[in-house]
Design an enzyme around this catalytic site. Structure first.
Site, PDB file in Angstrom:
ATOM      1  CB  SER A 200      -0.853   0.038   1.269  1.00 52.75           C
ATOM      2  OG  SER A 200      -1.512   1.290   1.379  1.00 52.75           O
TER       3      SER A 200
ATOM      4  CE1 TYR B  45      -3.860  -1.778   5.205  1.00 54.97           C
ATOM      5  CE2 TYR B  45      -3.038   0.377   4.540  1.00 54.97           C
ATOM      6  CZ  TYR B  45      -3.583  -0.848   4.217  1.00 54.97           C
ATOM      7  OH  TYR B  45      -3.831  -1.166   2.903  1.00 54.97           O
TER       8      TYR B  45
ATOM      9  CE  LYS C  86      -1.482  -3.852   3.128  1.00 58.10           C
ATOM     10  NZ  LYS C  86      -1.696  -5.134   2.440  1.00 58.10           N
TER      11      LYS C  86
HETATM   12  N1  LIG Z   1      -8.736  -0.558  -1.553  1.00 55.23           N
HETATM   13  C1  LIG Z   1      -7.672   0.229  -1.398  1.00 55.23           C
HETATM   14  O1  LIG Z   1      -7.750   1.451  -1.592  1.00 55.23           O
HETATM   15  C2  LIG Z   1      -6.341  -0.349  -1.024  1.00 55.23           C
HETATM   16  C3  LIG Z   1      -5.234   0.510  -1.015  1.00 55.23           C
HETATM   17  C4  LIG Z   1      -3.988   0.002  -0.690  1.00 55.23           C
HETATM   18  C5  LIG Z   1      -3.826  -1.347  -0.401  1.00 55.23           C
HETATM   19  N2  LIG Z   1      -4.923  -2.165  -0.407  1.00 55.23           N
HETATM   20  C6  LIG Z   1      -4.674  -3.568  -0.101  1.00 55.23           C
HETATM   21  O2  LIG Z   1      -5.238  -4.381  -1.125  1.00 55.23           O
HETATM   22  C7  LIG Z   1      -5.660  -5.629  -0.581  1.00 55.23           C
HETATM   23  C8  LIG Z   1      -7.128  -5.867  -0.932  1.00 55.23           C
HETATM   24  O3  LIG Z   1      -7.896  -4.759  -0.509  1.00 55.23           O
HETATM   25  P1  LIG Z   1      -9.455  -4.615  -0.853  1.00 55.23           P
HETATM   26  O4  LIG Z   1      -9.754  -3.166  -0.852  1.00 55.23           O
HETATM   27  O5  LIG Z   1      -9.810  -5.420  -2.029  1.00 55.23           O
HETATM   28  O6  LIG Z   1     -10.067  -5.289   0.486  1.00 55.23           O
HETATM   29  P2  LIG Z   1     -11.483  -5.994   0.739  1.00 55.23           P
HETATM   30  O7  LIG Z   1     -11.709  -5.872   2.210  1.00 55.23           O
HETATM   31  O8  LIG Z   1     -12.512  -5.485  -0.212  1.00 55.23           O
HETATM   32  O9  LIG Z   1     -11.190  -7.522   0.378  1.00 55.23           O
HETATM   33  C9  LIG Z   1     -10.293  -8.273   1.150  1.00 55.23           C
HETATM   34  C10 LIG Z   1     -10.566  -9.756   0.928  1.00 55.23           C
HETATM   35  O10 LIG Z   1      -9.630 -10.475   1.741  1.00 55.23           O
HETATM   36  C11 LIG Z   1     -10.341 -11.451   2.492  1.00 55.23           C
HETATM   37  N3  LIG Z   1      -9.623 -11.687   3.746  1.00 55.23           N
HETATM   38  C12 LIG Z   1      -9.549 -10.876   4.830  1.00 55.23           C
HETATM   39  N4  LIG Z   1      -8.814 -11.460   5.795  1.00 55.23           N
HETATM   40  C13 LIG Z   1      -8.402 -12.662   5.295  1.00 55.23           C
HETATM   41  C14 LIG Z   1      -7.620 -13.716   5.819  1.00 55.23           C
HETATM   42  N5  LIG Z   1      -7.135 -13.683   7.066  1.00 55.23           N
HETATM   43  N6  LIG Z   1      -7.373 -14.793   5.020  1.00 55.23           N
HETATM   44  C15 LIG Z   1      -7.886 -14.854   3.757  1.00 55.23           C
HETATM   45  N7  LIG Z   1      -8.660 -13.897   3.231  1.00 55.23           N
HETATM   46  C16 LIG Z   1      -8.913 -12.803   3.989  1.00 55.23           C
HETATM   47  C17 LIG Z   1     -11.724 -10.866   2.716  1.00 55.23           C
HETATM   48  O11 LIG Z   1     -12.692 -11.887   3.016  1.00 55.23           O
HETATM   49  C18 LIG Z   1     -11.965 -10.186   1.370  1.00 55.23           C
HETATM   50  O12 LIG Z   1     -12.534 -11.073   0.436  1.00 55.23           O
HETATM   51  C19 LIG Z   1      -5.400  -5.542   0.935  1.00 55.23           C
HETATM   52  O13 LIG Z   1      -4.159  -6.151   1.226  1.00 55.23           O
HETATM   53  C20 LIG Z   1      -5.344  -4.042   1.190  1.00 55.23           C
HETATM   54  O14 LIG Z   1      -4.581  -3.718   2.315  1.00 55.23           O
HETATM   55  C21 LIG Z   1      -6.168  -1.703  -0.708  1.00 55.23           C
END
Ligand SMILES: NC(=O)c1ccc[n+]([C@@H]2O[C@H](COP(=O)([O-])OP(=O)(O)OC[C@H]3O[C@@H](n4cnc5c(N)ncnc54)[C@H](O)[C@@H]3O)[C@@H](O)[C@H]2O)c1
Length: 250
Positions: free
Chosen positions: A144, A154, A158
């Site tokens: 991230s 967080y 990351k």
């Molecule tokens: N959306 C953003 O703006 C953003 C920005 C930077 C980084 N990220 C990173 O991208 C990744 C995905 O983010 P997102 O926005 O799609 O999140 P989200 O919450 O929409 O989806 C996350 C998925 O991971 C699954 N999950 C959670 N804990 C788990 C575990 N212990 N084991 C297996 N599965 C698990 C959840 O059930 C869900 O399906 C994450 O690592 C997040 O930190 C997201």
């Protein structure tokens, strides 16, 4: 069609960015395993992919639990006979973890590190054997932009993911495994749209980014597809920022 004959596993692939990555790799020919803690949502995502003409299965997986992650990867490798791409995407979001480091409850710190950091370790440990037996492979971590800000649990988790990307790349190169990362900026996944009010999103886009639009799941999926493909066969230990130009740095 860069992934014909290849097999990919996406942790946290049931929704959001992980689902976008799974859809993208499937659209280029990969057989997909969705490995998610939300078993129902994982099964629904795999069903939808199959309805769209892809080949996908779902397996239950808690990346914080080494035996659960091992079992999920073993099941996938047994189903497809190989493993070429592992996307360590599952992660907890920043929203619940913005308290100062000294004030965040201990159990929240633990869970954050267990899922976001050790989840990547568990995924790499589980995927390494099947990938090596397939003649090599690629692990893509999802970090991230928060890693670069030096703030809260967080961001720290990351930053550790960025460190792991380099450490794992060094460790696994001899087995023909590349390890790269993608660091997303603000991406309009369901979770972000639900938790981040529109005025804050607008403010962020207009004052922090150079490219004035909300990031999409496809933006991250495109970067992952490149890094996981043979086009990136000379790239390892690198994390690519996909942030619309937020937090530019040299
Ligand atoms: N959306 C953003 O703006 C953003 C920005 C930077 C980084 N990220 C990173 O991208 C990744 C995905 O983010 P997102 O926005 O799609 O999140 P989200 O919450 O929409 O989806 C996350 C998925 O991971 C699954 N999950 C959670 N804990 C788990 C575990 N212990 N084991 C297996 N599965 C698990 C959840 O059930 C869900 O399906 C994450 O690592 C997040 O930190 C997201």
């Amino acid at each position: 069609m860069r992934f014909v004959g290849k097999v990919a596993l996406v942790t946290g692939g049931a929704r959001g960015i992980g689902l976008g990555i799974a859809q993208r790799l499937a659209s280029e020919g990969a057989a997909i395993t969705i490995a998610d803690i939300d078993v129902e949502a994982g099964a629904r995502a795999a069903r939808n992919l199959n309805d769209e003409g892809a080949t996908a299965i779902a397996v239950a997986c808690d990346v914080a639990d080494p035996s659960s992650t091992d079992a999920a990867v073993r099941k996938a490798a047994a189903e497809w006979g190989r493993l070429d791409v592992l996307v360590a995407n599952a992660g907890l979001h920043v929203q619940g973890y913005t308290k100062p480091a000294c004030e965040l409850p201990w159990e929240d710190w633990r869970r954050m590190l267990d899922v976001n950091v050790l989840g990547v370790v568990n995924s790499a440990r589980a995927g390494r054997g099947p990938m090596a037996r397939s003649g090599g492979g690629v692990i893509v971590t999802i970090a991230s932009m928060a890693a670069y800000k030096g703030e809260n649990a967080y961001g720290v988790s990351k930053l550790a993911v960025n460190g792991l990307t380099v450490a794992l790349a060094k460790e696994l190169a001899a087995e023909g495994i590349r390890v790269c990362g993608v660091a997303p900026g603000l991406i309009g996944s369901e979770e972000i749209m639900a938790r981040f009010p529109a005025h804050r999103r607008e403010q962020y886009i207009n004052h922090t980014q150079l490219i004035r639009r909300l990031g999409k799941e496809e933006d991250i999926a495109n970067a992952v597809a490149y890094l996981a493909s043979d086009e990136a066969s000379f790239v390892t230990a690198e994390t690519l920022l996909v942030t619309g130009g937020a937090f530019c740095r040299i």
